[in-house]
Design a protein around this motif. Structure first.
Motif, short mmCIF file in Angstrom:
data_model
loop_
_atom_site.label_atom_id
_atom_site.label_comp_id
_atom_site.label_asym_id
_atom_site.label_seq_id
_atom_site.Cartn_x
_atom_site.Cartn_y
_atom_site.Cartn_z
N HIS A 41 0.83 -1.21 0.00
CA HIS A 41 0.00 0.00 0.00
C HIS A 41 0.85 1.25 0.00
CE1 HIS A 41 -3.77 -2.13 0.88
NE2 HIS A 41 -3.08 -2.85 1.75
N LYS A 42 0.45 2.23 -0.78
CA LYS A 42 1.10 3.55 -0.79
C LYS A 42 0.10 4.57 -0.28
CE LYS A 42 4.65 1.61 -2.56
NZ LYS A 42 5.24 0.72 -1.60
N ALA A 47 -1.76 5.87 -6.33
CA ALA A 47 -0.57 5.00 -6.30
C ALA A 47 -0.97 3.60 -5.85
CB ALA A 47 0.49 5.59 -5.38
N ASN A 48 -1.70 2.92 -6.70
CA ASN A 48 -2.09 1.55 -6.39
C ASN A 48 -0.94 0.60 -6.69
OD1 ASN A 48 -4.78 2.27 -5.70
ND2 ASN A 48 -5.25 2.42 -7.87
N GLU A 49 -0.79 -0.38 -5.87
CA GLU A 49 0.25 -1.40 -6.03
C GLU A 49 -0.47 -2.74 -5.96
OE1 GLU A 49 3.91 -0.96 -5.90
OE2 GLU A 49 3.58 1.16 -6.31
N SER A 53 -4.23 2.26 -3.04
CA SER A 53 -3.71 3.44 -2.37
C SER A 53 -4.54 3.71 -1.12
CB SER A 53 -3.81 4.66 -3.30
OG SER A 53 -3.61 5.86 -2.58
N HIS A 55 -4.56 6.72 0.23
CA HIS A 55 -4.88 8.14 0.23
C HIS A 55 -6.40 8.31 0.32
CE1 HIS A 55 -4.43 12.38 -0.64
NE2 HIS A 55 -5.47 12.26 -1.46
N SER A 124 -2.88 9.72 5.49
CA SER A 124 -3.69 9.31 4.33
C SER A 124 -4.56 10.43 3.79
CB SER A 124 -4.57 8.11 4.70
OG SER A 124 -5.55 8.47 5.66
#
Length: 125
Positions: A41-42, A47-49, A53, A55, A124
């Protein structure tokens, strides 16, 4: 008098973990706890991984981030992310949302969860 003070101390010590579970944690310690999460997670918007994300996490419902492919279980969960619902989820993700795709066993310590949540509330946004 001593018995009254002893009873008060027992009551205070009994209630401490409850306060920790509600998000009364330390954001600095929570930032260190987030390192476990950062592999997937970012915090930056979009910014999906492996995971979505985080945020704006506390402004949305579970499974509703438009540009991430959530499990059907997460989409159906009906969870609105609050410090309390996140606490329950990260304690045991599979018990909270059975069949979700997050491969994480959970964070057993209420204090660790409170620290992480205190950090996420700030980071976040």
């Amino acid at each position: 008098m001593i018995d009254t003070m002893r009873a008060a101390m027992v009551l205070i010590l009994t209630l401490l973990p409850v306060g920790a579970a509600r998000g009364d944690g330390d954001p600095a310690r929570g930032e260190a706890r987030f390192q476990e999460c950062a592999a997937c997670h970012k915090l930056a918007a979009g910014a999906n991984e492996v995971g979505p994300s985080l945020h704006g996490l506390f402004t949305r419902k579970a499974g509703e981030l438009a540009d991430f492919r959530f499990s059907p279980a997460m989409k159906r969960s009906g969870i609105a992310w609050t410090p309390e619902t996140l606490d329950k989820y990260i304690a045991d993700p599979q018990a909270t949302v059975p069949a979700n795709r997050m491969p994480y066993a959970g964070m057993a310590s209420a204090g660790d969860r409170a620290d992480l949540i205190a950090y996420l509330v700030k980071a976040s946004q």
